[in-house]
Motif scaffolding. Structure first.
Motif, PDB file in Angstrom:
ATOM      1  N   THR A  19       0.830  -1.213   0.000  1.00  0.00           N
ATOM      2  CA  THR A  19       0.000   0.000   0.000  1.00  0.00           C
ATOM      3  C   THR A  19       0.861   1.258   0.000  1.00  0.00           C
ATOM      4  O   THR A  19       0.657   2.179  -0.792  1.00  0.00           O
ATOM      5  CB  THR A  19      -0.907   0.015   1.253  1.00  0.00           C
ATOM      6  OG1 THR A  19      -1.671  -1.190   1.284  1.00  0.00           O
ATOM      7  CG2 THR A  19      -1.822   1.214   1.226  1.00  0.00           C
ATOM      8  N   VAL A  20       1.819   1.279   0.895  1.00  0.00           N
ATOM      9  CA  VAL A  20       2.676   2.461   1.016  1.00  0.00           C
ATOM     10  C   VAL A  20       3.439   2.712  -0.278  1.00  0.00           C
ATOM     11  O   VAL A  20       3.611   3.856  -0.707  1.00  0.00           O
ATOM     12  CB  VAL A  20       3.659   2.289   2.193  1.00  0.00           C
ATOM     13  CG1 VAL A  20       4.806   3.272   2.078  1.00  0.00           C
ATOM     14  CG2 VAL A  20       2.929   2.475   3.512  1.00  0.00           C
ATOM     15  N   ASP A  23       1.179   4.420  -2.617  1.00  0.00           N
ATOM     16  CA  ASP A  23       0.875   5.765  -2.104  1.00  0.00           C
ATOM     17  C   ASP A  23       2.027   6.718  -2.389  1.00  0.00           C
ATOM     18  O   ASP A  23       1.825   7.829  -2.892  1.00  0.00           O
ATOM     19  CB  ASP A  23       0.623   5.710  -0.592  1.00  0.00           C
ATOM     20  CG  ASP A  23      -0.735   5.089  -0.277  1.00  0.00           C
ATOM     21  OD1 ASP A  23      -1.497   4.843  -1.234  1.00  0.00           O
ATOM     22  OD2 ASP A  23      -1.020   4.855   0.899  1.00  0.00           O
ATOM     23  N   THR A  26       2.251   7.749  -6.115  1.00  0.00           N
ATOM     24  CA  THR A  26       1.286   8.720  -6.614  1.00  0.00           C
ATOM     25  C   THR A  26       1.430  10.067  -5.910  1.00  0.00           C
ATOM     26  O   THR A  26       1.069  11.101  -6.455  1.00  0.00           O
ATOM     27  CB  THR A  26      -0.157   8.208  -6.441  1.00  0.00           C
ATOM     28  OG1 THR A  26      -0.362   7.885  -5.069  1.00  0.00           O
ATOM     29  CG2 THR A  26      -0.371   6.959  -7.270  1.00  0.00           C
ATOM     30  N   GLU A  27       1.986  10.033  -4.704  1.00  0.00           N
ATOM     31  CA  GLU A  27       2.097  11.296  -3.968  1.00  0.00           C
ATOM     32  C   GLU A  27       3.336  12.095  -4.356  1.00  0.00           C
ATOM     33  O   GLU A  27       3.267  13.295  -4.598  1.00  0.00           O
ATOM     34  CB  GLU A  27       2.140  11.022  -2.465  1.00  0.00           C
ATOM     35  CG  GLU A  27       0.774  10.725  -1.865  1.00  0.00           C
ATOM     36  CD  GLU A  27       0.903  10.293  -0.416  1.00  0.00           C
ATOM     37  OE1 GLU A  27       1.891  10.706   0.222  1.00  0.00           O
ATOM     38  OE2 GLU A  27       0.046   9.542   0.062  1.00  0.00           O
ATOM     39  N   ARG A  41       7.516   4.582   6.314  1.00  0.00           N
ATOM     40  CA  ARG A  41       6.090   4.884   6.296  1.00  0.00           C
ATOM     41  C   ARG A  41       5.257   3.659   6.660  1.00  0.00           C
ATOM     42  O   ARG A  41       4.196   3.774   7.292  1.00  0.00           O
ATOM     43  CB  ARG A  41       5.712   5.399   4.905  1.00  0.00           C
ATOM     44  CG  ARG A  41       4.244   5.673   4.692  1.00  0.00           C
ATOM     45  CD  ARG A  41       3.886   7.159   4.766  1.00  0.00           C
ATOM     46  NE  ARG A  41       3.953   7.840   3.490  1.00  0.00           N
ATOM     47  CZ  ARG A  41       2.876   8.197   2.758  1.00  0.00           C
ATOM     48  NH1 ARG A  41       1.657   7.928   3.199  1.00  0.00           N
ATOM     49  NH2 ARG A  41       3.022   8.831   1.636  1.00  0.00           N
ATOM     50  N   ARG A  98      -1.566  10.070 -11.950  1.00  0.00           N
ATOM     51  CA  ARG A  98      -1.437   9.169 -10.813  1.00  0.00           C
ATOM     52  C   ARG A  98      -1.060   7.763 -11.269  1.00  0.00           C
ATOM     53  O   ARG A  98      -0.037   7.194 -10.885  1.00  0.00           O
ATOM     54  CB  ARG A  98      -2.768   9.088 -10.032  1.00  0.00           C
ATOM     55  CG  ARG A  98      -3.200  10.372  -9.365  1.00  0.00           C
ATOM     56  CD  ARG A  98      -2.358  10.578  -8.152  1.00  0.00           C
ATOM     57  NE  ARG A  98      -3.042  11.015  -6.944  1.00  0.00           N
ATOM     58  CZ  ARG A  98      -2.822  12.226  -6.423  1.00  0.00           C
ATOM     59  NH1 ARG A  98      -2.030  13.094  -7.050  1.00  0.00           N
ATOM     60  NH2 ARG A  98      -3.374  12.541  -5.268  1.00  0.00           N
TER      61      ARG A  98
END
Lengths: 191, 191, 191, 191
Positions: A19-20, A23, A26-27, A41, A98
DNA sequence: ATCTAATCGAGACGGTACGTCGGGTCTTCGG
DNA sequence: CCGAAGACCCGACGTACCGTCTCGATTAGAT
């Protein structure tokens, strides 16, 4: 009848890492995607990442494979319409900053790691391309595709232009563009 | 009317850097291509590289632009034959591990640096693609290509599949493959 | 009448751990003496070590205490000769690379762990030093040692120089050296 | 006549590293003395430490050598008084938790690194011990020390007990103790 | 034929991340 | 129900490069 070797792997950590990874991509983009950042994270030790993956490329791959649902192309009977739908989907994916960030990152890793490249092809892309080939074969049986064309080549005819445009930034990635690609491809394979 | 600002730039160093960059790429691959390695092998200070280039990506680009001769497609009158020649060339380039290493490296840099991506497109690829478009336009005028097709799309139809196969390693890159691609494309654009 | 609380401790594991600890020290030195290495070589889980010891320092200490037999100084009547014997023994121990490695390791641990330092003093060294003090007291009673000297200070006078030379590597550790130390000490305490 | 090769070494960084190393030692002790911590606190890259030192042990050594002023023993004519002064000084140093922390750290490093041990002896301790030997020789010439005693052994007789007590924590480190040591030693070497 | 300032080779510098090692804790599972 | 096995979080290791920043030492243009 026992199942597979019972791994002691911590499922919570595995999920957190995948997941991280997405994330962060895309961040903040690929340049900030470091193993250390993922570990920090995810609240995980770096070793836990290296224990199960060869590097961040493998993590991204697993994350995407996990995320990718089963993809079966619709068969409305109208081959052109069905292909338009799937090519539009791919184009949209490449157009979305993204989602595109993920593809970009994985492509970079892939270009620098042959073993990863093979796994990306086999585990991530093959299923998607196979789904398209299935639809094409149906069309072929229905007489909408010439019998002598190599379906794998047709697939490349459909997606190659999209990759080309995405990689080289030679033009916009829109639905209209997707439709144009399909139209040309259909012309090429029509009986 | 004076010429451009008279640069004090050392031509010997410039040549050495470009040469070494390509040498390192073909010898040891992208992972060993570092600015430090280039500087050391070229007998040059790192600052001399950073003074004139944004990074190793820009160096590779310059090296390739320098190396790329003028490319004008032949016009034998036989559009199919001419396209086969050019697509075969591209396929051969991708198939050659040495040359492919360079493309691979530049693609990685490109994916991580938008500005570089634009320059690669404009300075390295545009000339090549333009040459193809020129040949296609001639064919169009000669009635060998439908008048309503977008030539840029045709170019992607020709090269997209090659990029796709190279990037995803989904099949061999041979002359026969190149011919197959051209054949399909010709079918798509035939009047 | 029951014995002490019947510990469920596995004696085989305990012995293996202590043996392996000393083996590793003499074979590869302190830097390779890790809890993991001990556990692996002893065929034991790390937890089994941490369950019973505070760390590798405590393991070494136990190993040495286990190995140290009862040490009673001989009393031949000739104090000088008896002291020469014991100091020669200590010097030989420090001179032997194998045995010295153990002392070195334990000293390092000791310097970084006050609690361990106390235990080393009380369980390992005190008995040895007490044996010497006993012999000295006998000598004192026999009039070979001045009545006003502090015997603990004499002990330090005998062994301090050896430690000093071992720690600072300021000279060879030989029998002749040991004899010289005793000679000086005897001169200091002679009535 | 040119001086030594002009090093480009940054003096500011060098000073900062040495200062911080000692600060950390006295503040938080050896266990918190890491190369990373030194680098961070000194505002310096880790590589700058590794470029000039073999490890933290070498840093501590340099810091101490830098800090150690010239040490010349006074010669009041009273050998016993002069020796009491210097031994009291050493004892005080070992008794002070702050200063002792430094010695402890350096000793640990020394025990695990033979090369460092040699440098500590030659660069840090030898000058101090030499100063004592000089004073002893003067005393010998003045007839206060037997002519046949080895002065190096006398030095060990003076400092060995102090090291012994410090290392093994077998008793208090006070002025009275220092005086006692000197008294015994004087008795051993008196003509 | 100087002067003078940009450029050069060299490499130290503050940083960031790497991939590895070991510490000490916690969990699983077989005997 | 103990203990081997080993995964886990964590922190430090020593290394590799990054891109910037001095250093003299050329060196080429303008004076």
């Amino acid at each position: 009848m026992p199942g597979p070797a019972p791994s002691r792997r911590n499922e919570r950590s595995r999920r957190a890492i995948l997941t991280v990874a997405l994330d962060l991509l895309t961040e903040t983009g690929y340049s900030d995607l470091t193993v250390e950042a993922i570990a920090a994270r995810a609240g995980v030790g770096k070793q836990t990442i290296y224990r199960w993956w060869r590097g961040k490329g493998a993590v991204i791959l697993d994350a995407l494979v996990d995320a990718a649902g089963d993809i079966a192309l619709p068969d409305t009977g109208d081959l052109g319409a069905d292909l338009r739908a799937v090519v539009r989907g791919t184009v949209a994916e490449f157009a979305d900053p993204r989602l595109s960030a993920t593809t970009r990152a994985l492509t970079i890793e892939t270009l620098a790691d042959d073993e990863l490249a093979d796994q990306v092809r086999d585990r991530l892309l093959r299923p998607q391309l196979d789904a398209v080939r299935l639809r094409l074969r149906a069309g072929q049986r229905a007489g909408q595709v010439r019998g002598d064309v190599d379906l794998d080549q047709v697939i490349e005819l459909l997606f190659g232009p999209v990759y080309h445009r995405w990689l080289l930034r030679t033009g916009p990635l829109t639905d209209a563009y997707a439709d144009g690609v399909v139209e040309l491809a259909m012309a090429a394979i029509a009986p």
